[in-house]
Write a protein that holds these residues in place. Structure first.
Motif, PDB file in Angstrom:
ATOM      1  N   VAL A  11       0.825  -1.217   0.079  1.00  0.00           N
ATOM      2  CA  VAL A  11      -0.096   0.067  -0.021  1.00  0.00           C
ATOM      3  C   VAL A  11       0.839   1.316   0.011  1.00  0.00           C
ATOM      4  CG1 VAL A  11      -2.060  -0.918   1.110  1.00  0.00           C
ATOM      5  CG2 VAL A  11      -0.218  -0.193   2.447  1.00  0.00           C
ATOM      6  N   ALA A  12       0.496   2.298  -0.897  1.00  0.00           N
ATOM      7  CA  ALA A  12       1.407   3.233  -1.192  1.00  0.00           C
ATOM      8  C   ALA A  12       0.894   4.520  -0.560  1.00  0.00           C
ATOM      9  CB  ALA A  12       1.929   3.570  -2.494  1.00  0.00           C
ATOM     10  N   PHE A  13       1.753   5.456  -0.146  1.00  0.00           N
ATOM     11  CA  PHE A  13       1.243   7.001   0.256  1.00  0.00           C
ATOM     12  C   PHE A  13       1.828   8.027  -0.709  1.00  0.00           C
ATOM     13  CE2 PHE A  13       0.508   4.240   3.854  1.00  0.00           C
ATOM     14  CZ  PHE A  13      -0.805   4.960   4.446  1.00  0.00           C
ATOM     15  N   ALA A  14       0.725   8.739  -1.418  1.00  0.00           N
ATOM     16  CA  ALA A  14       1.378   9.658  -2.314  1.00  0.00           C
ATOM     17  C   ALA A  14       0.888  10.986  -2.081  1.00  0.00           C
ATOM     18  CB  ALA A  14       1.122   9.192  -3.883  1.00  0.00           C
ATOM     19  N   GLY A  15       1.370  12.010  -2.631  1.00  0.00           N
ATOM     20  CA  GLY A  15       0.715  13.401  -2.426  1.00  0.00           C
ATOM     21  C   GLY A  15       1.629  14.351  -2.776  1.00  0.00           C
TER      22      GLY A  15
ATOM     23  N   LEU B  95      -2.929  11.511  -0.824  1.00  0.00           N
ATOM     24  CA  LEU B  95      -3.223  12.491   0.219  1.00  0.00           C
ATOM     25  C   LEU B  95      -3.389  13.940  -0.182  1.00  0.00           C
ATOM     26  CD1 LEU B  95      -2.183  10.108   1.913  1.00  0.00           C
ATOM     27  CD2 LEU B  95      -0.684  11.485   3.063  1.00  0.00           C
ATOM     28  N   VAL B  96      -4.650  14.639   0.115  1.00  0.00           N
ATOM     29  CA  VAL B  96      -4.912  15.942  -0.332  1.00  0.00           C
ATOM     30  C   VAL B  96      -5.039  16.774   0.749  1.00  0.00           C
ATOM     31  CG1 VAL B  96      -6.675  17.013  -1.499  1.00  0.00           C
ATOM     32  CG2 VAL B  96      -6.113  14.772  -2.349  1.00  0.00           C
ATOM     33  N   ASP B  97      -4.525  18.030   0.757  1.00  0.00           N
ATOM     34  CA  ASP B  97      -4.487  18.952   1.830  1.00  0.00           C
ATOM     35  C   ASP B  97      -6.328  19.394   1.899  1.00  0.00           C
ATOM     36  OD1 ASP B  97      -4.375  21.408   3.369  1.00  0.00           O
ATOM     37  OD2 ASP B  97      -2.167  21.538   2.989  1.00  0.00           O
TER      38      ASP B  97
ATOM     39  N   ALA C  95      -4.098   2.806 -15.302  1.00  0.00           N
ATOM     40  CA  ALA C  95      -3.444   1.737 -14.990  1.00  0.00           C
ATOM     41  C   ALA C  95      -4.232   0.758 -14.177  1.00  0.00           C
ATOM     42  CB  ALA C  95      -2.294   2.087 -13.909  1.00  0.00           C
ATOM     43  N   ALA C  96      -5.587   1.189 -13.831  1.00  0.00           N
ATOM     44  CA  ALA C  96      -6.634   0.502 -13.143  1.00  0.00           C
ATOM     45  C   ALA C  96      -6.100  -0.088 -11.730  1.00  0.00           C
ATOM     46  CB  ALA C  96      -6.998  -0.663 -13.866  1.00  0.00           C
ATOM     47  N   VAL C  97      -5.353   0.939 -11.056  1.00  0.00           N
ATOM     48  CA  VAL C  97      -5.126   0.754  -9.655  1.00  0.00           C
ATOM     49  C   VAL C  97      -5.997   1.419  -8.872  1.00  0.00           C
ATOM     50  CG1 VAL C  97      -3.165   1.136  -8.111  1.00  0.00           C
ATOM     51  CG2 VAL C  97      -2.619   0.480 -10.270  1.00  0.00           C
ATOM     52  N   SER C  98      -6.473   0.716  -7.834  1.00  0.00           N
ATOM     53  CA  SER C  98      -7.307   1.289  -6.814  1.00  0.00           C
ATOM     54  C   SER C  98      -6.628   2.381  -5.847  1.00  0.00           C
ATOM     55  CB  SER C  98      -7.809   0.143  -5.760  1.00  0.00           C
ATOM     56  OG  SER C  98      -8.756   0.854  -4.767  1.00  0.00           O
ATOM     57  N   TYR C  99      -7.305   3.589  -5.956  1.00  0.00           N
ATOM     58  CA  TYR C  99      -6.666   4.565  -5.118  1.00  0.00           C
ATOM     59  C   TYR C  99      -7.799   5.210  -4.141  1.00  0.00           C
ATOM     60  CZ  TYR C  99      -8.420   7.782  -8.749  1.00  0.00           C
ATOM     61  OH  TYR C  99      -8.944   8.705  -9.741  1.00  0.00           O
ATOM     62  N   GLN C 100      -7.701   5.668  -2.829  1.00  0.00           N
ATOM     63  CA  GLN C 100      -8.418   6.381  -1.978  1.00  0.00           C
ATOM     64  C   GLN C 100      -7.737   7.687  -1.605  1.00  0.00           C
ATOM     65  OE1 GLN C 100      -9.637   3.849   1.144  1.00  0.00           O
ATOM     66  NE2 GLN C 100     -11.262   5.228   1.816  1.00  0.00           N
ATOM     67  N   VAL C 101      -8.799   8.647  -1.605  1.00  0.00           N
ATOM     68  CA  VAL C 101      -8.326  10.116  -1.014  1.00  0.00           C
ATOM     69  C   VAL C 101      -8.338   9.925   0.287  1.00  0.00           C
ATOM     70  CG1 VAL C 101      -8.924  12.608  -0.957  1.00  0.00           C
ATOM     71  CG2 VAL C 101      -8.973  11.236  -3.333  1.00  0.00           C
ATOM     72  N   VAL C 102      -7.366  10.762   0.741  1.00  0.00           N
ATOM     73  CA  VAL C 102      -7.149  10.818   2.362  1.00  0.00           C
ATOM     74  C   VAL C 102      -7.072  12.425   2.618  1.00  0.00           C
ATOM     75  CG1 VAL C 102      -5.832  10.295   4.520  1.00  0.00           C
ATOM     76  CG2 VAL C 102      -6.054   8.926   2.895  1.00  0.00           C
TER      77      VAL C 102
ATOM     78  N   ILE D 282     -14.200   8.747   1.247  1.00  0.00           N
ATOM     79  CA  ILE D 282     -13.073   9.701   1.673  1.00  0.00           C
ATOM     80  C   ILE D 282     -12.711   9.564   3.019  1.00  0.00           C
ATOM     81  CG2 ILE D 282     -12.209  12.094   1.512  1.00  0.00           C
ATOM     82  CD1 ILE D 282     -14.457  12.689  -0.592  1.00  0.00           C
ATOM     83  N   LEU D 283     -11.272   9.395   3.308  1.00  0.00           N
ATOM     84  CA  LEU D 283     -10.921   9.589   4.755  1.00  0.00           C
ATOM     85  C   LEU D 283     -10.550  10.900   5.004  1.00  0.00           C
ATOM     86  CD1 LEU D 283      -8.904   6.244   4.185  1.00  0.00           C
ATOM     87  CD2 LEU D 283     -10.822   6.604   5.752  1.00  0.00           C
TER      88      LEU D 283
END
Length: 208
Positions: A42-46, A130-132, A151-158, A191-192
Motif C-alpha cells: 500500500v502506497a502513500f502519495a501526495g 493525500l490531499v490537503d 493503470a486500473a490501480v485502486s486509489y483512495q483520497v485521504v 473519503i478519509l
C-alpha cells in the motif's frame, strides 16, 4: 458526499496491524531496485507539504519513521517499510510531487520513477492519495488520478490537516472532492478525513 465508515472489527484489526511494528527496509531510486518477494503493498502519495510524513509517523506511532522536514520535497525515493507480523506487507512512502528544490533533470527522474511504479507494479493493492483539506484537489493530483485510472490501480483520497480549516470550509472541500471522484473509475468512493496532530481519522485509515 461519502466519508469512510468502519465497523469495530475492522478498526480493531487495523490498530492491531499497525501496533505490530513497522521497519524501514530500503529506499528505491530505480525500478530494478524494487523488492521482488511478492508481498502486497500500500502506497502513500501526495503533493509536497501535504503532511505525508507526519501522517505515516502518526499511523505507526513513531516520531521519526518517515522524515519530516520544514523543506517540502525531501522524500526523493520510494521508501519501503515492512508492516505487521512477520512483515506481512509493505508500506511505501512515495516522493512528494509538485515541489522540489533540485535540478530539473533530477526532478524529471523522480517523476518518471513515480509514474513507472504506479503503472507497472502488480503488488500495489491500493494507493492512498493525500490531499490537503485546506485546498482540495490540485492539477498535479488530477494527473496522478488520471494515471491511476489508466493503470486500473485502486486509489483512495485521504484529506490531511483536517484540524486547519473551519468545519464549513472542510465540508465544502469534501463535497467538491467527492463530486470529482465520482468521475474516476479507479477511485474508491469513500473519503478519509485525518489530522495527524489531533489523531482524527487514524483508526479509520488503519482499518482501510
Amino acid at each position: 458526499m461519502s466519508i469512510e465508515t468502519t465497523n469495530e472489527a475492522d478498526t480493531a484489526a487495523g490498530d492491531k496491524l499497525f501496533a505490530q511494528g513497522c521497519e524501514f527496509v530500503k529506499g528505491v531510486v530505480k525500478m530494478d531496485g524494487l523488492p521482488a518477494d511478492g508481498r502486497n503493498e500500500v502506497a502513500f502519495a501526495g503533493r509536497s507539504n501535504v503532511g505525508k510524513s507526519s501522517l505515516i509517523n502518526a499511523l505507526t506511532g513513531r516520531k521519526s519513521l518517515a522524515r519530516v522536514s520544514i523543506t517540502p520535497g525531501r522524500t526523493r525515493e520510494l521508501n519501503f517499510f515492512t508492516l505487521g507480523k512477520d512483515g506481512a506487507l509493505y508500506l511505501v512512502d512515495m516522493p512528494g510531487y509538485g515541489y522540489a528544490k533540485a535540478p530539473k533533470g533530477q526532478v524529471k527522474g523522480w517523476n518518471r520513477l513515480i509514474e513507472d511504479y504506479l503503472k507497472g507494479r502488480q503488488e500495489l493493492r491500493r494507493l492512498f492519495l493525500l490531499v490537503d483539506s485546506r485546498h482540495g484537489l490540485k492539477e498535479t493530483d488530477r494527473a496522478t488520478m488520471a494515471l491511476m485510472d489508466e493503470a486500473a490501480v485502486s486509489y483512495q483520497v485521504v484529506l490531511t490537516k483536517a484540524d486547519k480549516p473551519k468545519s464549513e470550509e472542510l465540508e465544502k472541500v469534501l463535497e467538491k472532492v467527492s463530486a470529482e471522484l465520482a468521475k474516476h473509475p479507479a477511485a474508491h468512493p469513500e473519503i478519509l478525513v485525518t489530522s495527524s496532530r489531533e489523531g482524527h481519522g487514524l483508526s479509520e485509515l488503519r482499518a482501510a
